[in-house]
Design an enzyme around this catalytic site. Sequence first.
Site, PDB file in Angstrom:
ATOM      1  N   ARG A 110       0.799  -1.275   0.070  1.00 32.16           N
ATOM      2  CA  ARG A 110       0.010  -0.569   0.054  1.00 32.16           C
ATOM      3  C   ARG A 110       0.601   1.343  -0.396  1.00 32.16           C
ATOM      4  O   ARG A 110       0.276   2.470  -0.440  1.00 32.16           O
ATOM      5  CB  ARG A 110      -1.210  -0.689   1.178  1.00 32.16           C
ATOM      6  CG  ARG A 110      -1.953   0.200   1.546  1.00 32.16           C
ATOM      7  CD  ARG A 110      -2.343   0.898   2.542  1.00 32.16           C
ATOM      8  NE  ARG A 110      -3.757   2.303   3.065  1.00 32.16           N
ATOM      9  CZ  ARG A 110      -4.813   2.343   2.049  1.00 32.16           C
ATOM     10  NH1 ARG A 110      -5.289   0.867   1.878  1.00 32.16           N
ATOM     11  NH2 ARG A 110      -5.725   2.616   1.930  1.00 32.16           N
ATOM     12  N   TYR A 216      -0.459 -13.050  -0.002  1.00 33.73           N
ATOM     13  CA  TYR A 216      -0.279 -12.743  -1.236  1.00 33.73           C
ATOM     14  C   TYR A 216       1.210 -12.103  -1.494  1.00 33.73           C
ATOM     15  O   TYR A 216       1.324 -11.177   0.405  1.00 33.73           O
ATOM     16  CB  TYR A 216      -1.284 -11.970  -1.974  1.00 33.73           C
ATOM     17  CG  TYR A 216      -0.947 -11.238  -2.135  1.00 33.73           C
ATOM     18  CD1 TYR A 216      -0.616  -9.913  -1.783  1.00 33.73           C
ATOM     19  CD2 TYR A 216      -2.682 -11.030  -1.803  1.00 33.73           C
ATOM     20  CE1 TYR A 216      -1.833  -8.932  -1.586  1.00 33.73           C
ATOM     21  CE2 TYR A 216      -3.864  -9.788  -1.348  1.00 33.73           C
ATOM     22  CZ  TYR A 216      -2.671  -8.672  -1.399  1.00 33.73           C
ATOM     23  OH  TYR A 216      -3.282  -7.202  -1.290  1.00 33.73           O
TER      24      TYR A 216
HETATM   25  C1  FAD Z   1      -8.399  -4.656   5.272  1.00 32.04           C
HETATM   26  C2  FAD Z   1      -8.349  -3.238   3.885  1.00 32.04           C
HETATM   27  C3  FAD Z   1      -8.219  -4.075   2.565  1.00 32.04           C
HETATM   28  C4  FAD Z   1      -8.303  -3.134   1.472  1.00 32.04           C
HETATM   29  N1  FAD Z   1      -7.690  -3.449   0.516  1.00 32.04           N
HETATM   30  C5  FAD Z   1      -7.899  -3.341  -0.740  1.00 32.04           C
HETATM   31  C6  FAD Z   1      -7.389  -3.741  -1.914  1.00 32.04           C
HETATM   32  O1  FAD Z   1      -6.587  -4.826  -1.812  1.00 32.04           O
HETATM   33  N2  FAD Z   1      -7.516  -2.991  -2.391  1.00 32.04           N
HETATM   34  C7  FAD Z   1      -8.088  -1.965  -3.574  1.00 32.04           C
HETATM   35  O2  FAD Z   1      -8.252  -1.052  -4.336  1.00 32.04           O
HETATM   36  N3  FAD Z   1      -8.318  -1.706  -1.628  1.00 32.04           N
HETATM   37  C8  FAD Z   1      -8.220  -2.006  -0.903  1.00 32.04           C
HETATM   38  N4  FAD Z   1      -8.977  -1.478   0.446  1.00 32.04           N
HETATM   39  C9  FAD Z   1     -10.259  -0.251   0.482  1.00 32.04           C
HETATM   40  C10 FAD Z   1      -9.086   1.231   0.575  1.00 32.04           C
HETATM   41  O3  FAD Z   1      -8.122   0.987   1.326  1.00 32.04           O
HETATM   42  C11 FAD Z   1      -9.568   2.047   0.864  1.00 32.04           C
HETATM   43  O4  FAD Z   1     -10.733   2.209  -0.285  1.00 32.04           O
HETATM   44  C12 FAD Z   1      -8.826   3.837   0.028  1.00 32.04           C
HETATM   45  O5  FAD Z   1      -8.000   3.855   1.034  1.00 32.04           O
HETATM   46  C13 FAD Z   1      -9.677   5.031   0.268  1.00 32.04           C
HETATM   47  O6  FAD Z   1      -9.342   5.785  -0.678  1.00 32.04           O
HETATM   48  P1  FAD Z   1      -9.630   7.187   0.039  1.00 32.04           P
HETATM   49  O7  FAD Z   1      -8.827   8.213  -0.899  1.00 32.04           O
HETATM   50  O8  FAD Z   1     -11.282   8.042  -0.097  1.00 32.04           O
HETATM   51  O9  FAD Z   1      -9.382   7.218   1.949  1.00 32.04           O
HETATM   52  P2  FAD Z   1      -7.801   6.988   2.345  1.00 32.04           P
HETATM   53  O10 FAD Z   1      -7.890   6.433   1.634  1.00 32.04           O
HETATM   54  O11 FAD Z   1      -8.560   6.858   3.531  1.00 32.04           O
HETATM   55  O12 FAD Z   1      -7.744   8.485   3.407  1.00 32.04           O
HETATM   56  C14 FAD Z   1      -8.511   9.351   3.021  1.00 32.04           C
HETATM   57  C15 FAD Z   1      -7.048  10.704   3.798  1.00 32.04           C
HETATM   58  O13 FAD Z   1      -7.676  12.519   4.221  1.00 32.04           O
HETATM   59  C16 FAD Z   1      -7.223  12.079   5.261  1.00 32.04           C
HETATM   60  N5  FAD Z   1      -8.617  13.558   6.380  1.00 32.04           N
HETATM   61  C17 FAD Z   1      -9.245  12.490   6.846  1.00 32.04           C
HETATM   62  N6  FAD Z   1     -10.035  13.541   7.574  1.00 32.04           N
HETATM   63  C18 FAD Z   1      -9.344  14.383   7.396  1.00 32.04           C
HETATM   64  C19 FAD Z   1      -9.456  16.318   7.665  1.00 32.04           C
HETATM   65  N7  FAD Z   1     -10.933  16.690   8.396  1.00 32.04           N
HETATM   66  N8  FAD Z   1      -8.988  16.965   6.742  1.00 32.04           N
HETATM   67  C20 FAD Z   1      -7.909  16.496   6.498  1.00 32.04           C
HETATM   68  N9  FAD Z   1      -7.380  15.457   6.189  1.00 32.04           N
HETATM   69  C21 FAD Z   1      -8.096  14.217   6.490  1.00 32.04           C
HETATM   70  C22 FAD Z   1      -6.947  10.834   5.818  1.00 32.04           C
HETATM   71  O14 FAD Z   1      -5.797  11.199   7.051  1.00 32.04           O
HETATM   72  C23 FAD Z   1      -6.603  10.125   5.295  1.00 32.04           C
HETATM   73  O15 FAD Z   1      -4.955  10.264   4.577  1.00 32.04           O
HETATM   74  C24 FAD Z   1      -8.794  -2.202   1.179  1.00 32.04           C
HETATM   75  C25 FAD Z   1      -9.335  -1.446   3.250  1.00 32.04           C
HETATM   76  C26 FAD Z   1      -9.683  -2.132   3.864  1.00 32.04           C
HETATM   77  C27 FAD Z   1      -9.920  -2.231   5.186  1.00 32.04           C
END
Ligand code: FAD
Length: 379
Positions: A110, A216
């Site tokens: 990741r 994996y």
């Molecule tokens: C166990 C597990 C396994 C997974 N495996 C996979 C996989 O194999 N393949 C896949 O595609 N997906 C996978 N996922 C899903 C994936 O991790 C998420 O869908 C993805 O990280 C979403 O991205 P995002 O940018 O929406 O949110 P995030 O990556 O969570 O990023 C959100 C960001 O916003 C920031 N933030 C939050 N609130 C604030 C605020 N108020 N002010 C400023 N910054 C803020 C946080 O600090 C963070 O950096 C998995 C999830 C889990 C739980």
Amino acid sequence: MSSTKKLSVAIIGAGMGGLATAAALRRAGIDADVFEQAPRFARLGAGIQIGCNAMKVVRGLGLEERLRAEAFYPRSWNNRDFDTGAVRFDMIFGASAEERYGAPYLLGHRGDLHSALASAVPSEAIHLGHELTRLESRPDDSVVLTFANGKVAGADAVVAADGVHSLVRDILFGTDQPSFTGRIAHRTVFPAALLEGQAIDDCTKWWGPDRHIVIYYVKPDRSEIYFVTSQPEPGFSVESWSELGNVAELQAAFADFHPQVRHVLAACPAVHKWALFDRDPLPRWYDRNVTLLGDACHPMTPYMAQGAAMAIEDAAVLSRCLAGVQRAGVADAFRRFEATRKPRTSRVQLGSRTNTWLKNPTDPDWVYGYDAWTAPLAA
Ligand SMILES: Cc1cc2nc3c(=O)[nH]c(=O)nc-3n(C[C@H](O)[C@H](O)[C@H](O)COP(=O)(O)OP(=O)(O)OC[C@H]3O[C@@H](n4cnc5c(N)ncnc54)[C@H](O)[C@@H]3O)c2cc1C
């Protein structure tokens, strides 16, 4: 008036979706500032499946070669019974899937995917230590953002990629009521040398009656191994990347699994745990010049490994919707973004919930065949 000005875009959150969006907007000639609450980026101990659909977006951002060099290229995604090891369905990836879907299927760390996305955004555009606390839309449709560190910023358009606990979602639409599945995921990455030479599969999901484990490699030389479980634990409900689990309890929970699984768990030095919540598709994603993106608007259980992939696809589609748009056109671009994306992300959200993906012979073309750079945009 903003009619001849360059569009200013603020992105909240420098996770997978926020960074991919900043990179995709740059590709469309739009500069964006990214505001992230964390004071620094941490390399979380987790693997990530980067599906062919996500890899097509990554290629458009100029990051394909980097990820091919850093991630593992599996010949297949195998599905086996937890005890006998009988093969249920071996989903072949490798060269044949690459040819069919137009991009490789990779298994990565990741942290490597996150760093690659960050490398596509100028560092001066990423503002760490900026936790959003308040957001206000002005009558002229501009948006004012206030941060916990006392800084204030303005933008013509705001993209809230602030994750599963999105503050912006709460501000726009009220606090959601996620339903806890009563299950948790244990996960970790550790050096494969700890297996002491015992061979394991490259990539297998081991299906038990009420629990599973996915194991994996995440490096091309098989030097690092990742696993993630799903298992009942009704008493724990913290959704966090930093919460620690108990290795002995984990080993006990999988004591009747195949010897390969037990060997991996016996070698594992430490583990994190994450409570699994389920959420319904949201009725709306945007309000005026503020939109949600990624987990903020379509959080899902991880059973199709598509959460980050959906956020990355969102980034490409959003950049296409915003291309050439001025402040007055932002709300309509966000409407178009939601209309284009929601049918697909809802289907993946609801499909993930069932935890049946690839368990038996499955046609995955609709997931991996999608190309976010060319998919038709809604009217
Ligand atoms: C166990 C597990 C396994 C997974 N495996 C996979 C996989 O194999 N393949 C896949 O595609 N997906 C996978 N996922 C899903 C994936 O991790 C998420 O869908 C993805 O990280 C979403 O991205 P995002 O940018 O929406 O949110 P995030 O990556 O969570 O990023 C959100 C960001 O916003 C920031 N933030 C939050 N609130 C604030 C605020 N108020 N002010 C400023 N910054 C803020 C946080 O600090 C963070 O950096 C998995 C999830 C889990 C739980």
